[in-house]
Design a protein around this motif. Sequence first.
Motif, PDB file in Angstrom:
ATOM      1  N   LEU A 108     -12.110  -6.990  -1.713  1.00  0.00           N
ATOM      2  CA  LEU A 108     -10.921  -5.879  -2.206  1.00  0.00           C
ATOM      3  C   LEU A 108      -9.865  -6.547  -3.316  1.00  0.00           C
ATOM      4  O   LEU A 108      -9.305  -5.508  -4.072  1.00  0.00           O
ATOM      5  CB  LEU A 108      -9.898  -5.601  -0.759  1.00  0.00           C
ATOM      6  N   GLU A 149       2.656  -0.557   3.837  1.00  0.00           N
ATOM      7  CA  GLU A 149       2.319  -1.801   4.635  1.00  0.00           C
ATOM      8  C   GLU A 149       2.130  -2.751   3.519  1.00  0.00           C
ATOM      9  O   GLU A 149       1.659  -2.395   2.347  1.00  0.00           O
ATOM     10  CB  GLU A 149       0.861  -1.541   5.385  1.00  0.00           C
ATOM     11  N   LEU A 159       0.810  -1.103   0.032  1.00  0.00           N
ATOM     12  CA  LEU A 159      -0.002  -0.094   0.156  1.00  0.00           C
ATOM     13  C   LEU A 159       0.785   1.260   0.017  1.00  0.00           C
ATOM     14  O   LEU A 159       2.094   1.195  -0.014  1.00  0.00           O
ATOM     15  CB  LEU A 159      -0.913   0.056   1.066  1.00  0.00           C
ATOM     16  N   SER A 185     -14.765 -14.443  -1.085  1.00  0.00           N
ATOM     17  CA  SER A 185     -13.728 -13.582  -0.293  1.00  0.00           C
ATOM     18  C   SER A 185     -14.357 -13.076   0.726  1.00  0.00           C
ATOM     19  O   SER A 185     -15.944 -13.078   0.683  1.00  0.00           O
ATOM     20  CB  SER A 185     -13.521 -12.229  -1.397  1.00  0.00           C
ATOM     21  N   VAL A 241      -0.200  -5.774   2.445  1.00  0.00           N
ATOM     22  CA  VAL A 241      -1.536  -6.825   2.862  1.00  0.00           C
ATOM     23  C   VAL A 241      -1.586  -7.984   1.907  1.00  0.00           C
ATOM     24  O   VAL A 241      -1.295  -7.807   0.635  1.00  0.00           O
ATOM     25  CB  VAL A 241      -2.855  -5.676   2.667  1.00  0.00           C
ATOM     26  N   GLU A 242      -2.424  -9.004   2.352  1.00  0.00           N
ATOM     27  CA  GLU A 242      -2.630 -10.062   1.629  1.00  0.00           C
ATOM     28  C   GLU A 242      -4.210  -9.908   1.393  1.00  0.00           C
ATOM     29  O   GLU A 242      -4.972  -9.972   2.251  1.00  0.00           O
ATOM     30  CB  GLU A 242      -2.556 -11.537   2.328  1.00  0.00           C
TER      31      GLU A 242
END
Lengths: 485, 485
Positions: free
Chosen positions: A190, A174, A170, A185, A176-177
Amino acid sequence: MDKERVLKGLKAIVGEKGVLHRLEDVIVYEQDAFVMRALPDFVVFPTSTKDVQGIVRFARSEGLPIVARGAGTSVSGGAIPVTGGIIVSFSRMNHVLEVDAENRCAVVEPGVINLDITRAVSPYGYFYAPDPSSQMVCTIGGNVAENAGGIHGVAYGVTTNHILGLEVVLADGEVVELGGKSPDSLGYDLVGLVVGSEGTLGIVTKITVKLTRRRESVATMVIVFKTLVDASRTVAEIVARGVLPSSMELMDEMAVEAVEKAIHYGFPPDAGAVLLVELEGLTEAIDRPYEMVKDIAERNRAREIRTAATEEERQHLWKGRKGVFAAVSIIAPNQFTQDGCVPRPKLPEVLEKIGAIAERYSLAIANVAHAGDGNLHPLIMFDPREPGELEKVIEAGAEILRLCVEVGGTITGEHGIGIEKNEYMSWLFSAHDIEAMKAIKSIFDPEGMLNPGKIFVSELSPNEIRTESIGATAGKSRRGSGMWV
Amino acid sequence: MDKERVLKGLKAIVGEKGVLHRLEDVIVYEQDAFVMRALPDFVVFPTSTKDVQGIVRFARSEGLPIVARGAGTSVSGGAIPVTGGIIVSFSRMNHVLEVDAENRCAVVEPGVINLDITRAVSPYGYFYAPDPSSQMVCTIGGNVAENAGGIHGVAYGVTTNHILGLEVVLADGEVVELGGKSPDSLGYDLVGLVVGSEGTLGIVTKITVKLTRRRESVATMVIVFKTLVDASRTVAEIVARGVLPSSMELMDEMAVEAVEKAIHYGFPPDAGAVLLVELEGLTEAIDRPYEMVKDIAERNRAREIRTAATEEERQHLWKGRKGVFAAVSIIAPNQFTQDGCVPRPKLPEVLEKIGAIAERYSLAIANVAHAGDGNLHPLIMFDPREPGELEKVIEAGAEILRLCVEVGGTITGEHGIGIEKNEYMSWLFSAHDIEAMKAIKSIFDPEGMLNPGKIFVSELSPNEIRTESIGATAGKSRRGSGMWV
């Protein structure tokens, strides 16, 4: 910007050889397959997620924009660094990390070439379904950014239908998975949001793709018609009869002529349109739809039907279709590839009207279309050295898209918005819709450092913007890569 | 809240007969198919988008929460009005507005029952693919909210793969059109974002669904095994051999027993597991995969294979599988339907461990699974009148989900998060991921009026929350509707 300090900072992350900064090096990255260009200040080559994280954090501390780049085949300007800054090239993150045949998926780095995924999973009997015409060179990371389609989209859908999970860095650094190997999902989708977001929400560093079981048999037919109307009717009837070809590609008279001129493929001189139909399935299941297509085509006055019996013959038949872009490149100094979508039944009407637009602008426009999807690709031929020519092309392109919208279609089938179509977003979205999208953008990227100027009409000040059209330098076009659809 | 004023305001929008407010009327809407309940203050029945717009604007001006409700079959508590307020029931917006066979889609209102879409498009040779077991009663609006799956999910995917466009009333009363009839979405994929968002981002008032061409032939097989291991191996081999059944449902011993007890279906007494496999395709293409499945099952010691030759026989074979929920309802006072996902190869291991959990908690758990997807549905039987029993069930359910996560799976396959699983979101998402989702929520619904308390761990103060467990009143369960998976 203190160029020396930034250079030192980037080298500390990706090593001495991981950064380009000299004009003669970075100039290669000022273009993709669109008709604008802008010079980046740096091009970096990360080899890991940690590298990308380091680059993003450093860029943020320096206030520099970041543009992720795969192979630069974007025809809507997705990889062009509108305000300069850092291009993150994924050419060294090009590994297939895992083939998980039991769970029908593979985990790959963004720099992996689309076709290489299929090569890697082929021994297990699988392939990766979305196949843009550029699949021999375009990368999966770019496909994810633009939600790329392909010539088999009518049967298999577009990229977003084949992405299960993403690792994303991001804007704040950071990692993210999102998503994973399971079919559903959790919470908000996302993964779906990031696919097609053109690098504006985060930098994708790992991709879990769904694999598709290879079909046992393929039948490929090239059908030559005297008129576009006959070809269009054949398309409509094939759909209406419930035959689901895995590919159904339409070429108009000018596209056929271009191929004939450039590679002497062997189409008859009176060919007004060519349809390429591919059927896939179990061997026993091919015969009947094949006969149905043949019958429909014949009733619509097909002039000639060629069928491939071997893989070699199949590759030969595809040559006619795949040769269009190269052919147009040979017969015209440059081409502008447009990408619009219309309801299938509107295809003949729209193609006819595109002909009228071509006449009005005195431009040569060849049409290829993923007919099964109603996805059009008018190829507008032009010479960027002629003053005012590019502007005319862009205007004609806009008029074609306007036409698509008028008949209930849309302004992109598979190539994204980029910097090409951001001004046209308001044709389809209310100010309210666009505000909702921008609000999402501002959550993910409050400082607007990720691929600025894309998708939305730019709020950048004119002196921040570096883009210029490729015709800007008189003389020979500096256009690099070819165009693909 | 001034109840009289609100009642008057709502009646002005939807008419005298469009509002329920008396306790005896609204109490019917305090539950869905989950084990908690909460009383709404009002239930309204809009008949148009304009009505919904009016309700949303009015509710906002009164500071009242809104919960959209389809048929109330949510097993994760999606339709429960946690903080009271207004339930918007879509039972009067139940029209198929348009069947566009040429573009392979239909436009429907959210209150249309899932199966009624298929009924409406069937004359054109199409069907709507996602088929939750509740498809005879659940609505497409609820399917969109929860991103529902179905027994044919292994072949066709879940709801999100079949939604092309949405009309949505946002929290501020604006109406937006997302997506449309074309295959690709422009800009950010807001259709994908809204599907599965459980009514927390907007109220869907119109849905464009993709239609699927009906397959020519179906072969349905019920295969009885002595052990779960044999059945699981059969599943694994079918997948490994590349056969793609359109449905592959697994029932364990306790599920088989329940069916035998309740409806005397006729499974042999030594049946330890039953597999239901359905193959679809052109008539010529069914035989070979059928023989392959038969061969794989026989090599894995299938005790019996039943095959349907007619549609009537097919419906009979499905009875055994579809009867599980009714059967469990007959033999136990209540059931808690869990929904988890695991990588397919982990299925046998996880089912065995669920058996151990059942033993440890002294609970009876029957398992049905969409085995082709790795989507488990443990049915935990219990009696809500027993003090402490429901808490034990919820704890065992959580332990099962924890197990799914440990083997690389996830906490929901198709039923959503609701109020059941919001506390478990942190098992799979970092605080950072959850913040990103919450930030999206706050763009769409800054005042938190849309379906409060769902998906995320509630930030509501305890005195705002009305939910209580269905066991809260001693004596007979007030549980209304049945449970479905």
